[in-house]
Design a protein around this motif. Structure first.
Motif, PDB file in Angstrom:
ATOM      1  N   TRP B 151      -7.556  -8.996  -4.846  1.00 32.27           N
ATOM      2  CA  TRP B 151      -6.441  -8.050  -4.948  1.00 32.27           C
ATOM      3  C   TRP B 151      -5.840  -8.020  -6.338  1.00 32.27           C
ATOM      4  O   TRP B 151      -5.539  -9.055  -6.923  1.00 32.27           O
ATOM      5  CB  TRP B 151      -5.326  -8.412  -3.965  1.00 32.27           C
ATOM      6  CG  TRP B 151      -5.447  -7.787  -2.620  1.00 32.27           C
ATOM      7  CD1 TRP B 151      -5.672  -8.436  -1.449  1.00 32.27           C
ATOM      8  CD2 TRP B 151      -5.306  -6.396  -2.302  1.00 32.27           C
ATOM      9  NE1 TRP B 151      -5.693  -7.530  -0.414  1.00 32.27           N
ATOM     10  CE2 TRP B 151      -5.465  -6.270  -0.912  1.00 32.27           C
ATOM     11  CE3 TRP B 151      -5.067  -5.244  -3.047  1.00 32.27           C
ATOM     12  CZ2 TRP B 151      -5.401  -5.047  -0.246  1.00 32.27           C
ATOM     13  CZ3 TRP B 151      -4.995  -4.025  -2.409  1.00 32.27           C
ATOM     14  CH2 TRP B 151      -5.162  -3.940  -1.014  1.00 32.27           C
ATOM     15  N   ASP B 152      -5.603  -6.849  -6.837  1.00 35.37           N
ATOM     16  CA  ASP B 152      -4.667  -6.677  -7.932  1.00 35.37           C
ATOM     17  C   ASP B 152      -3.290  -6.825  -7.289  1.00 35.37           C
ATOM     18  O   ASP B 152      -2.950  -6.063  -6.383  1.00 35.37           O
ATOM     19  CB  ASP B 152      -4.865  -5.278  -8.520  1.00 35.37           C
ATOM     20  CG  ASP B 152      -3.862  -4.965  -9.619  1.00 35.37           C
ATOM     21  OD1 ASP B 152      -2.776  -5.579  -9.621  1.00 35.37           O
ATOM     22  OD2 ASP B 152      -4.164  -4.102 -10.448  1.00 35.37           O
ATOM     23  N   PRO B 153      -2.471  -7.811  -7.706  1.00 38.14           N
ATOM     24  CA  PRO B 153      -1.224  -8.097  -6.985  1.00 38.14           C
ATOM     25  C   PRO B 153      -0.322  -6.869  -6.846  1.00 38.14           C
ATOM     26  O   PRO B 153       0.351  -6.691  -5.817  1.00 38.14           O
ATOM     27  CB  PRO B 153      -0.542  -9.172  -7.819  1.00 38.14           C
ATOM     28  CG  PRO B 153      -1.488  -9.567  -8.874  1.00 38.14           C
ATOM     29  CD  PRO B 153      -2.681  -8.689  -8.856  1.00 38.14           C
ATOM     30  N   ARG B 187      -5.482 -11.080   3.494  1.00 33.54           N
ATOM     31  CA  ARG B 187      -4.223 -11.127   2.729  1.00 33.54           C
ATOM     32  C   ARG B 187      -3.311  -9.965   3.122  1.00 33.54           C
ATOM     33  O   ARG B 187      -2.125 -10.149   3.391  1.00 33.54           O
ATOM     34  CB  ARG B 187      -4.506 -11.025   1.217  1.00 33.54           C
ATOM     35  CG  ARG B 187      -5.121 -12.257   0.588  1.00 33.54           C
ATOM     36  CD  ARG B 187      -4.109 -13.377   0.359  1.00 33.54           C
ATOM     37  NE  ARG B 187      -2.920 -12.981  -0.401  1.00 33.54           N
ATOM     38  CZ  ARG B 187      -2.876 -12.859  -1.731  1.00 33.54           C
ATOM     39  NH1 ARG B 187      -3.959 -13.068  -2.447  1.00 33.54           N
ATOM     40  NH2 ARG B 187      -1.753 -12.525  -2.325  1.00 33.54           N
ATOM     41  N   LEU B 188      -3.886  -8.767   3.142  1.00 37.06           N
ATOM     42  CA  LEU B 188      -3.075  -7.589   3.472  1.00 37.06           C
ATOM     43  C   LEU B 188      -2.525  -7.696   4.896  1.00 37.06           C
ATOM     44  O   LEU B 188      -1.348  -7.416   5.142  1.00 37.06           O
ATOM     45  CB  LEU B 188      -3.903  -6.310   3.299  1.00 37.06           C
ATOM     46  CG  LEU B 188      -3.171  -5.008   3.630  1.00 37.06           C
ATOM     47  CD1 LEU B 188      -1.938  -4.825   2.760  1.00 37.06           C
ATOM     48  CD2 LEU B 188      -4.101  -3.805   3.477  1.00 37.06           C
ATOM     49  N   ALA B 189      -3.396  -8.136   5.823  1.00 30.61           N
ATOM     50  CA  ALA B 189      -2.950  -8.281   7.209  1.00 30.61           C
ATOM     51  C   ALA B 189      -1.749  -9.216   7.288  1.00 30.61           C
ATOM     52  O   ALA B 189      -0.755  -8.921   7.962  1.00 30.61           O
ATOM     53  CB  ALA B 189      -4.099  -8.800   8.067  1.00 30.61           C
ATOM     54  N   GLU B 190      -1.834 -10.338   6.561  1.00 26.85           N
ATOM     55  CA  GLU B 190      -0.731 -11.298   6.592  1.00 26.85           C
ATOM     56  C   GLU B 190       0.545 -10.724   5.986  1.00 26.85           C
ATOM     57  O   GLU B 190       1.645 -10.921   6.501  1.00 26.85           O
ATOM     58  CB  GLU B 190      -1.131 -12.576   5.849  1.00 26.85           C
ATOM     59  CG  GLU B 190      -2.121 -13.421   6.630  1.00 26.85           C
ATOM     60  CD  GLU B 190      -2.785 -14.497   5.778  1.00 26.85           C
ATOM     61  OE1 GLU B 190      -3.479 -15.342   6.364  1.00 26.85           O
ATOM     62  OE2 GLU B 190      -2.621 -14.471   4.537  1.00 26.85           O
ATOM     63  N   LYS B 191       0.365  -9.989   4.893  1.00 22.73           N
ATOM     64  CA  LYS B 191       1.544  -9.394   4.239  1.00 22.73           C
ATOM     65  C   LYS B 191       2.240  -8.401   5.171  1.00 22.73           C
ATOM     66  O   LYS B 191       3.468  -8.370   5.260  1.00 22.73           O
ATOM     67  CB  LYS B 191       1.131  -8.672   2.951  1.00 22.73           C
ATOM     68  CG  LYS B 191       0.748  -9.616   1.819  1.00 22.73           C
ATOM     69  CD  LYS B 191       1.991 -10.086   1.098  1.00 22.73           C
ATOM     70  CE  LYS B 191       1.609 -11.068  -0.012  1.00 22.73           C
ATOM     71  NZ  LYS B 191       2.781 -11.759  -0.551  1.00 22.73           N
ATOM     72  N   VAL B 192       1.430  -7.596   5.840  1.00 24.59           N
ATOM     73  CA  VAL B 192       2.009  -6.611   6.764  1.00 24.59           C
ATOM     74  C   VAL B 192       2.732  -7.333   7.893  1.00 24.59           C
ATOM     75  O   VAL B 192       3.854  -6.983   8.264  1.00 24.59           O
ATOM     76  CB  VAL B 192       0.921  -5.665   7.316  1.00 24.59           C
ATOM     77  CG1 VAL B 192       1.484  -4.787   8.431  1.00 24.59           C
ATOM     78  CG2 VAL B 192       0.356  -4.794   6.202  1.00 24.59           C
ATOM     79  N   ARG B 193       2.076  -8.405   8.401  1.00 25.21           N
ATOM     80  CA  ARG B 193       2.726  -9.142   9.481  1.00 25.21           C
ATOM     81  C   ARG B 193       4.044  -9.742   9.009  1.00 25.21           C
ATOM     82  O   ARG B 193       5.043  -9.739   9.732  1.00 25.21           O
ATOM     83  CB  ARG B 193       1.810 -10.237  10.017  1.00 25.21           C
ATOM     84  CG  ARG B 193       2.401 -10.849  11.277  1.00 25.21           C
ATOM     85  CD  ARG B 193       2.021 -12.303  11.509  1.00 25.21           C
ATOM     86  NE  ARG B 193       1.827 -13.056  10.285  1.00 25.21           N
ATOM     87  CZ  ARG B 193       1.014 -14.092  10.193  1.00 25.21           C
ATOM     88  NH1 ARG B 193       0.321 -14.470  11.238  1.00 25.21           N
ATOM     89  NH2 ARG B 193       0.884 -14.740   9.054  1.00 25.21           N
ATOM     90  N   ASP B 194       4.070 -10.264   7.768  1.00 22.22           N
ATOM     91  CA  ASP B 194       5.313 -10.833   7.239  1.00 22.22           C
ATOM     92  C   ASP B 194       6.449  -9.817   7.263  1.00 22.22           C
ATOM     93  O   ASP B 194       7.580 -10.135   7.629  1.00 22.22           O
ATOM     94  CB  ASP B 194       5.099 -11.325   5.796  1.00 22.22           C
ATOM     95  CG  ASP B 194       4.224 -12.568   5.756  1.00 22.22           C
ATOM     96  OD1 ASP B 194       3.946 -13.125   6.847  1.00 22.22           O
ATOM     97  OD2 ASP B 194       3.821 -12.966   4.649  1.00 22.22           O
ATOM     98  N   VAL B 195       6.132  -8.584   6.872  1.00 20.58           N
ATOM     99  CA  VAL B 195       7.174  -7.547   6.877  1.00 20.58           C
ATOM    100  C   VAL B 195       7.641  -7.287   8.311  1.00 20.58           C
ATOM    101  O   VAL B 195       8.843  -7.195   8.575  1.00 20.58           O
ATOM    102  CB  VAL B 195       6.650  -6.235   6.244  1.00 20.58           C
ATOM    103  CG1 VAL B 195       7.705  -5.148   6.354  1.00 20.58           C
ATOM    104  CG2 VAL B 195       6.281  -6.457   4.791  1.00 20.58           C
TER     105      VAL B 195
END
Ligand SMILES: [Zn+2]
Ligand SMILES: [Zn+2]
Ligand SMILES: [Zn+2]
Lengths: 473, 567
Positions: B151-153, B187-195
């Motif tokens: 990922w580009d952050p 990573r994206l899945a986790e980020k979405v879940r965090d939100v």
């Protein structure tokens, strides 16, 4: 072939000897050479290839080579998918409002800010009240309102930190008494000061004053902000005024157009609810409004274009955009009203409708015959309620005025005259729905009246008549 | 589950909340694109929004206090500071501020403290933070997502915001499944879940009994689809002319009239386009002809404007007439330009070979055909490169592959070096444990292809459209409840308790989707009454933009030509 449940191999496999031929052409050739006796299979294979080829190589009239896939003809356009959303229309997604939190934070800050400004305004008022012309007395007056800071121990200007000396003397802010140098002073014209106190309209004629008040940057800014806020609250440029007029026309036009559509639909269906002449008048009225809208929007567009007035590019863009929007509104909404029938056509339409209705009545007559009692009573009470509603429920802008006196003693005739007056007023205000219902009432009332006149000669129905008269008292 | 409607509803509410009066809409670069995708300027004009301005490109400083300002902005640092500056010295009378995503409390405070003139009336979050391209398709306009195949952050953040905005605007709180072979998906899945967890109150929807699914996949699993020539109208236009925010540049066409130099292709505002965007090349020609005939019929009847009635008729029909003639011209120019490109560049032949390479197993004959076509010199450098890329992807592990020989032919035909480098790059780009490898390595998978081919011969498909994107198979598996949890695990859930029933699905592809995949999803939606799938990606790729993506993704990785000779 591949649909068989027998173990399927990969590649282009001959259905007979299971050799992999690599591609379709090879497979065909192989089939023709090796298994020519099984003609029917070959034929079907060839057919399939032929069809595919034809489809692929087909050229249409536009000389567009077509690699068409029949599958895509089954594709439905995006718009035609019927989803559950057609039944339950999608509602707006979730959203979060920060306005309350925002205002809380802002108010905390503004309160401090405006309390300070108000303090300055009070002082300014005291300063200007009875300000002497004599410089010495003036100084005393100023210091009486706002005590000046003692400058004995102040060696540098608190704003720019440069030291005071003979050429850079101490000065005082007349509103807070703070010390600063001349370069850091700001000057408030007395005329402007009066405007801040009293609003700009009070002294339109007085010339700008020569006199000025020396202020520090902080006091000056607070007052300036206050002035900007009141200015913008009070000033309404020509553009905004014209836009308001335009919006009023729009509102009116929308109202009349809706009314017109209803009337023309009814007339074109051969109904007799509305009068053709009314619809024609309304159409003219809408045409006039369209003209007004057109002129007003042209006017808005032209502001400041001719004499090269100092108008920003953004405002010019705004003016053009308003014109463009108006033009398309005129084209799509006002100039495309359906046409009305001519007198002759109308008669034809009404005749046709009458026949249709009669036919329907004939059909229903047999079953309804027993219940055919004219319900005078309900018709009269209906008349009364709608009369009462007359004044109360008509939409904004129109109310019947009870101007005329009616001379007849007969309550029914009085009633009819009042109704006629209402109809006249309603027509003048383009309330054609009201005209229609009032006219219906009038019609019923007249029928009732003639019925009673007829019955008066019949002595056996006195009681009945009395009962009706009560309703009008 | 219609993303266009979702964005439109937000924008409509924005224009309504400020009441009647003259309005200006102030946006940033991204919200400008988001808005123009669903609303035309003339529609905005009818809502009294007369001016449009970019917050970062303010044209004039003089005050216009009679204007109401609707500010629709992404909650970026830059926008917060620009808006603060604007409010300290406000040009407009009142401000209605709408953030396209979740905004920090501290930022609200910053702005509130700048609003000394009390000109702000509303501050709200409206989650229209993505480009709605079709009812079932959205994009985030991220041209390049990968940085050294990770990922580009910056883009991870943007993707998280985009996906959560889609969920919020559709009011879906989903179970998340992701492609296990891709670290980026996880990573994206986790980020979405965090939100979803931190903004619990926002995601507290009344949902029906079947929980929606968010499926996150990686382009690297299917690098083939973006390389193929397409034959449906929309996909063709994008491949051959490039669609950017619903706009197509036609300035290269000879003698083009001024108003056709850049055309708008919006299914929301162009009925012809909406009806025909999924038709294939042949059918579009036929439809074009019908449209012309209809137009001529109308035009002719309006030429004899003799009587008053004729005149009136003409005037009454005028707006449609004008609109129609515009549509006819636009699509005529477009279709004829496409057909020129197809004919001049031998695209039918190229496409046939592309499809063979993508779908069939026949190394020696394909190599032979490829050599012949490349040597003929009738193929654009770009197409030649794509063909060799497909060959390399397909036969990288084949013992007799001749990638080197083909590269030499490319060189001999003076194909630019940047193109030739795409061959080792695409092999790097393709995910190592992608299903692509399985597809070509295992016998079972090839059987699938054979089956499909024979089915195709029965008239369902033809040689130019044999290819079915991997996504279609993934979604079919998902719908049938057969999507393996080893390849697509649930994020953090006790999956045993999760129902396998499927209703609403949101698919997000890292690395961009294609119009071919959009069509596949559209077809699924059409054939399943009770299933709604919305597809989105970091961007919508054609082969050119995919080249750029792959190039950037592999920029810092060693790409010597002999990398692919490992075996
Ligand atoms: Zn100083
Ligand atoms: Zn002061
Ligand atoms: Zn100073």
């Amino acid at each position: 072939m591949a649909e068989d449940d027998s173990p399927v191999l990969f590649g282009f496999i001959c259905p007979n000897c299971k050799t992999d031929l690599g591609n379709a052409t090879e497979l065909l050739k192989h089939y023709e050479e090796e298994h020519s006796e099984e003609q029917d299979i070959l034929k079907s294979l060839k057919d399939i290839f032929g069809k595919a080829k034809k489809r692929i190589l087909k050229q249409d009239e536009n000389n567009v080579a077509s690699p068409g896939a029949s599958s895509s003809s089954k594709v439905q356009p995006v718009s035609s998918i019927i989803t559950s959303e057609a039944v339950n229309p999608q509602t707006i997604g979730s959203f979060k409002c920060h306005t309350d939190a925002f205002k809380r934070i802002r108010n905390d800050r503004i309160e401090r800010f405006s309390a300070e400004t108000n303090k300055l305004i009070i002082r300014l008022d005291k300063l200007l009240m009875g300000m002497p012309h004599d410089p010495v007395k003036k100084k005393a007056h100023e210091q009486a309102v706002v005590p000046w800071l003692d400058g004995a121990n102040v060696s540098r200007c608190p704003e720019c930190t440069r030291s005071f000396h003979l050429a850079r003397r101490q000065h005082h802010c007349r509103l807070c008494g703070a010390i600063m140098c001349h370069d850091c002073s700001h000057f408030l014209n007395l005329q402007t000061a009066k405007e801040i106190l009293m609003g700009p309209k009070e002294q339109e004629l007085s010339p700008p004053s020569e006199q000025e008040l020396r202020l520090c940057i902080h006091c000056y800014r607070l007052l300036e902000n206050r002035k900007l806020m009141t200015d913008t609250r009070n000033c309404k440029p020509l553009l905004a005024e014209y836009y308001e007029i335009l919006s009023e026309f729009h509102k009116e036009a929308n109202k009349l157009t809706q009314q017109f559509l209803k009337m023309s639909e009814s007339l074109n269906a051969g109904e007799t609810m509305y009068k053709l002449s009314d619809a024609q008048t309304l159409r003219l009225q809408i045409g006039k409004l369209a003209e007004n809208i057109d002129t007003t929007s042209r006017k808005i567009e032209s502001f400041g274009r001719k004499n090269g007035a100092n108008i920003s590019e953004l405002q010019l863009r705004l003016q053009s955009a308003i014109r463009v929007a108006t033009k398309s509104y005129l084209c799509t909404e006002l100039l495309q009203l359906p046409s009305l029938p001519t007198e002759e056509q109308l008669l034809g339409l009404q005749e046709k409708r009458r026949c249709e209705i009669e036919q329907r009545i004939q059909e229903e007559k047999q079953s309804q015959i027993s219940q055919r009692t004219p319900n005078i009573r309900t018709s009269v009470s209906h008349l009364q309620t709608s009369k009462n509603e007359g004044g109360a429920t008509l939409e904004e802008g129109w109310k019947p005025e009870n101007a005329q006196m009616y001379t007849s003693e007969d309550p029914m005739i009085q009633q009819m005259n009042i109704l006629r007056g209402y109809i006249k007023q309603a027509r003048a205000a383009h309330m054609y729905d009201e005209v229609a219902s009032l006219e219906k009432n009038l019609q019923e009332l007249m029928e009732e009246y003639y019925k009673q006149e007829y019955q008066k000669e019949d002595t056996f129905v006195q009681e009945n008549q009395l009962e009706h008269a009560e309703h009008f008292s | 589950m219609n993303v266009i409607t979702a964005v439109k509803l937000y924008l409509t509410k924005m224009t309504e909340e400020s009441g009647p009066g003259m309005k200006i809409l102030v946006m940033d670069k991204q919200t400008t694109s988001i808005t123009t995708m669903v609303y035309s300027q003339s529609e905005m004009l009818q809502r009294e929004v007369y001016l449009f301005e970019r917050l970062d490109m303010i044209s004039a400083r003089e005050p216009m206090k009679y204007l109401k300002c609707i500010a629709f902005l992404r909650p970026t640092k830059e926008n917060i500071s620009l808006l603060s500056k604007e409010l300290r010295n406000p040009r407009f009378g009142v401000y209605y501020v709408y953030w396209s995503n979740i905004v920090r409390k501290a930022d609200i405070k910053t702005i509130a403290e700048c609003d000394e003139y009390e000109s702000v009336r509303e501050v709200e979050e409206f989650y229209a933070d993505y480009l709605a391209i079709a009812p079932h398709l959205f994009s985030l306009n991220i041209p390049v997502s990968y940085q050294d195949l990770a990922w580009d952050p910056v883009e991870l953040l943007r993707s998280t915001q985009g996906v959560t905005a889609v969920l919020l605007s559709l009011k879906k709180c989903p179970n998340i499944r992701y492609q296990s072979s891709s670290e980026m998906c996880k990573r994206l899945a986790e980020k979405v879940r965090d939100v979803i967890v931190t903004e619990e109150s926002l995601f507290n929807f009344k949902q029906d009994d079947i929980t929606p699914v968010l499926l996150i996949v990686d382009r690297r699993d299917d690098p083939i689809t973006p390389l193929l020539n397409q034959w449906t109208y929309q996909a063709m236009v994008h491949e051959l002319l490039t669609i950017t925010n619903n706009r197509v540049d036609l300035s290269h066409v000879k003698d083009i009239s001024k108003d056709l130099r850049e055309i708008v292709l919006s299914p929301e505002h162009d009925e012809f386009y909406a009806k025909n965007l999924y038709l294939n090349y042949g059918e579009i020609g036929q439809t074009m002809k019908q449209l012309m005939e209809e137009f001529q019929r109308k035009a002719k009847s309006q030429q004899k404007v003799e009587s008053l009635a004729d005149m009136k008729n003409f005037v009454e029909n005028y707006p449609q007439f004008k609109k129609m003639s515009g549509t006819v011209c636009k699509h005529l120019v477009l279709v004829s330009d496409l057909s020129n490109t197809v004919a001049n560049n031998n695209l039918l032949e190229v496409s046939e070979l592309e499809q063979q390479l993508a779908c069939q197993e026949s190394h020696s004959s394909q190599l032979q055909n490829l050599r012949t076509l490349l040597n003929s010199g009738n193929v654009r450098h770009k197409d030649a490169t794509k063909l060799v890329m497909l060959y390399a992807l397909r036969y990288e592990r084949h013992s007799n592959n001749d990638i080197d020989g083909l590269l030499n032919i490319l060189k001999k035909n003076s194909v630019p070096d940047s193109f030739i480098k795409m061959i080792p790059r695409i092999l790097k780009f393709r995910s190592k444990n992608s299903r692509l490898n399985e597809t070509f390595d295992t016998q079972e998978a090839v059987v699938k292809i054979t089956k499909r081919f024979f089915k195709d011969l029965k008239g369902v498909e033809n040689v130019y459209t044999q290819h079915v994107p991997l996504l279609r198979e993934t979604l079919d598996d998902l719908i049938k409840g057969r999507l393996k949890e080893t390849t697509f695990p649930f994020l953090g859930e006790n999956s045993a308790q999760i129902s396998r029933r499927i209703k609403d699905v949101i698919v997000f592809m890292i690395g961009g989707v294609t119009y071919e995949e959009a069509l596949a999803v559209h077809n699924i939606n059409c054939s399943h009454q009770n299933i709604r799938i919305v597809l989105g990606g970091t961007t919508i790729h054609n082969s050119a933009s995919f080249f750029t993506e792959v190039q950037n993704a592999t920029a810092n990785l060693p790409t010597t030509r002999h990398d692919n000779r490992r075996m």
